[in-house]
Design a protein around this motif. Sequence first.
Motif, PDB file in Angstrom:
ATOM      1  N   LYS A  77       0.833  -1.205   0.000  1.00 29.79           N
ATOM      2  CA  LYS A  77       0.000   0.000   0.000  1.00 29.79           C
ATOM      3  C   LYS A  77       0.865   1.251   0.000  1.00 29.79           C
ATOM      4  CE  LYS A  77      -3.666   2.306   2.641  1.00 29.79           C
ATOM      5  NZ  LYS A  77      -4.528   2.238   3.852  1.00 29.79           N
ATOM      6  N   GLU A  78       1.933   1.227   0.810  1.00 31.39           N
ATOM      7  CA  GLU A  78       2.845   2.367   0.902  1.00 31.39           C
ATOM      8  C   GLU A  78       3.474   2.680  -0.450  1.00 31.39           C
ATOM      9  OE1 GLU A  78       6.572   3.692   3.824  1.00 31.39           O
ATOM     10  OE2 GLU A  78       5.939   1.598   3.700  1.00 31.39           O
ATOM     11  N   LEU A  79       3.899   1.637  -1.157  1.00 29.79           N
ATOM     12  CA  LEU A  79       4.500   1.831  -2.475  1.00 29.79           C
ATOM     13  C   LEU A  79       3.492   2.410  -3.459  1.00 29.79           C
ATOM     14  CD1 LEU A  79       6.891   1.418  -4.454  1.00 29.79           C
ATOM     15  CD2 LEU A  79       6.009  -0.885  -4.877  1.00 29.79           C
ATOM     16  N   ASN A  80       2.285   1.878  -3.449  1.00 26.54           N
ATOM     17  CA  ASN A  80       1.263   2.327  -4.401  1.00 26.54           C
ATOM     18  C   ASN A  80       0.776   3.739  -4.135  1.00 26.54           C
ATOM     19  OD1 ASN A  80       1.325  -0.095  -5.835  1.00 26.54           O
ATOM     20  ND2 ASN A  80      -0.218  -1.052  -4.527  1.00 26.54           N
ATOM     21  N   GLN A  81       0.993   4.225  -2.920  1.00 26.34           N
ATOM     22  CA  GLN A  81       0.572   5.581  -2.568  1.00 26.34           C
ATOM     23  C   GLN A  81       1.574   6.639  -3.015  1.00 26.34           C
ATOM     24  OE1 GLN A  81      -0.107   5.270   1.668  1.00 26.34           O
ATOM     25  NE2 GLN A  81      -2.316   4.924   1.407  1.00 26.34           N
ATOM     26  N   LEU A  82       2.743   6.198  -3.475  1.00 25.24           N
ATOM     27  CA  LEU A  82       3.743   7.150  -3.963  1.00 25.24           C
ATOM     28  C   LEU A  82       3.349   7.615  -5.360  1.00 25.24           C
ATOM     29  CD1 LEU A  82       7.066   5.396  -2.876  1.00 25.24           C
ATOM     30  CD2 LEU A  82       5.871   7.266  -1.712  1.00 25.24           C
ATOM     31  N   LYS A  83       2.925   8.869  -5.469  1.00 23.38           N
ATOM     32  CA  LYS A  83       2.468   9.404  -6.750  1.00 23.38           C
ATOM     33  C   LYS A  83       3.407  10.477  -7.316  1.00 23.38           C
ATOM     34  CE  LYS A  83      -1.246   6.886  -6.483  1.00 23.38           C
ATOM     35  NZ  LYS A  83      -1.402   5.690  -7.351  1.00 23.38           N
ATOM     36  N   PHE A  84       4.128  11.139  -6.405  1.00 27.30           N
ATOM     37  CA  PHE A  84       5.000  12.237  -6.830  1.00 27.30           C
ATOM     38  C   PHE A  84       6.314  12.187  -6.034  1.00 27.30           C
ATOM     39  CE2 PHE A  84       0.572  13.628  -7.061  1.00 27.30           C
ATOM     40  CZ  PHE A  84       0.457  13.926  -8.416  1.00 27.30           C
ATOM     41  N   PRO A  85       7.396  12.745  -6.590  1.00 23.75           N
ATOM     42  CA  PRO A  85       8.673  12.772  -5.866  1.00 23.75           C
ATOM     43  C   PRO A  85       8.554  13.402  -4.478  1.00 23.75           C
ATOM     44  CG  PRO A  85       9.027  13.350  -8.148  1.00 23.75           C
ATOM     45  CD  PRO A  85       7.535  13.255  -7.965  1.00 23.75           C
ATOM     46  N   ALA A  86       7.705  14.402  -4.338  1.00 28.79           N
ATOM     47  CA  ALA A  86       7.557  15.075  -3.053  1.00 28.79           C
ATOM     48  C   ALA A  86       7.040  14.133  -1.963  1.00 28.79           C
ATOM     49  CB  ALA A  86       6.614  16.271  -3.190  1.00 28.79           C
ATOM     50  N   ASP A  87       6.397  13.042  -2.368  1.00 30.36           N
ATOM     51  CA  ASP A  87       5.887  12.065  -1.404  1.00 30.36           C
ATOM     52  C   ASP A  87       7.017  11.364  -0.652  1.00 30.36           C
ATOM     53  OD1 ASP A  87       3.326  12.677  -2.240  1.00 30.36           O
ATOM     54  OD2 ASP A  87       3.224  11.029  -3.685  1.00 30.36           O
ATOM     55  N   LEU A  88       8.232  11.519  -1.153  1.00 27.74           N
ATOM     56  CA  LEU A  88       9.374  10.836  -0.544  1.00 27.74           C
ATOM     57  C   LEU A  88      10.062  11.663   0.539  1.00 27.74           C
ATOM     58  CD1 LEU A  88      11.040   9.287  -3.744  1.00 27.74           C
ATOM     59  CD2 LEU A  88       9.581   8.140  -2.070  1.00 27.74           C
ATOM     60  N   GLU A  89       9.595  12.858   0.789  1.00 23.34           N
ATOM     61  CA  GLU A  89      10.238  13.743   1.769  1.00 23.34           C
ATOM     62  C   GLU A  89      10.347  13.072   3.144  1.00 23.34           C
ATOM     63  OE1 GLU A  89       8.634  17.624   2.100  1.00 23.34           O
ATOM     64  OE2 GLU A  89       8.823  18.071  -0.052  1.00 23.34           O
ATOM     65  N   ARG A  90       9.329  12.321   3.520  1.00 20.03           N
ATOM     66  CA  ARG A  90       9.324  11.717   4.867  1.00 20.03           C
ATOM     67  C   ARG A  90      10.322  10.576   5.018  1.00 20.03           C
ATOM     68  NH1 ARG A  90       5.181   7.451   5.587  1.00 20.03           N
ATOM     69  NH2 ARG A  90       4.363   6.807   3.551  1.00 20.03           N
TER      70      ARG A  90
END
Length: 271
Positions: free
Chosen positions: A252-265
């Motif tokens: 679920k975590e992987l599929n929720q990544l839609k944009f590079p900014a989602d990786l900030e955390r």
Amino acid sequence: MRIIKIVLLTLLAIPAFFILILTIASFDYFYYPIIGYKAENAAEASLEEKYNEDFVIDESTYSKPLGDDYGDYHIIAHPKKNPDLEVTVSVSEKTEPLSDTYLQMHWRDQLNTQFGLLYEELYGTVENYSYMVNVTFSDEIEAQYDHTDTYEGILQKEANGIGNIVFANVILKSSNNMNDQLEKAYKMIQHFKEQNLSYFNIEIVYYNEELQKQLKKKDRQLPYNEFNFKHLDDRAARFYFSYDSEDAASVKELNQLKFPADLERYVKDMN
């Protein structure tokens, strides 16, 4: 007189006991290491017969854990055509080859080349310290293939039984370019996602931009781990992302990544 005899026998027994202990120890710590050439020959012959290429022995050590009846030889070798491919061979005290890591290292070497193309595409260069990769296969998959099979060929058939582990180093060009770095990390994750791997881990260590000016030629030739150890104080941030196809939360975590900014955390400041 009887007491004197007992004392004399005791005094004679003590040196005899130590001589016996030293004799036994000499076999473990002197004799077996000295005849290590037999184990080396056995290891070399085994590798060449199994993998149909010439090998060179680099070093060997003998080990016998305390309490064990038998020891074994730990031998490091490499294919003559590929000095960078380090293979470990375990040989019994009776100089019988027990196991070797050739297949794992062979496929890891091929993954290393494959990932190097991606790293160079993203970051524009590849140095010795740039990255380190590892690959794992399920026991079932490893049993089906041999040295004639390539990593890429196995990946196309067995992706959901393969795992990749990636460690990368990146020297920042500007303290403000983390958005650009997140975009590159996002592309790396998408690359592994598209391969349908069983799991993958990505760790990227970012270094302060000042390091670029201080970096000497010999630093660029350092292996990944040695470079990290030498420049611990120059680390600026760390990115870490892990995926496991058997973990519903991870999927679920992987599929929720839609944009590079989602990786900030997933970025941790190390200053």
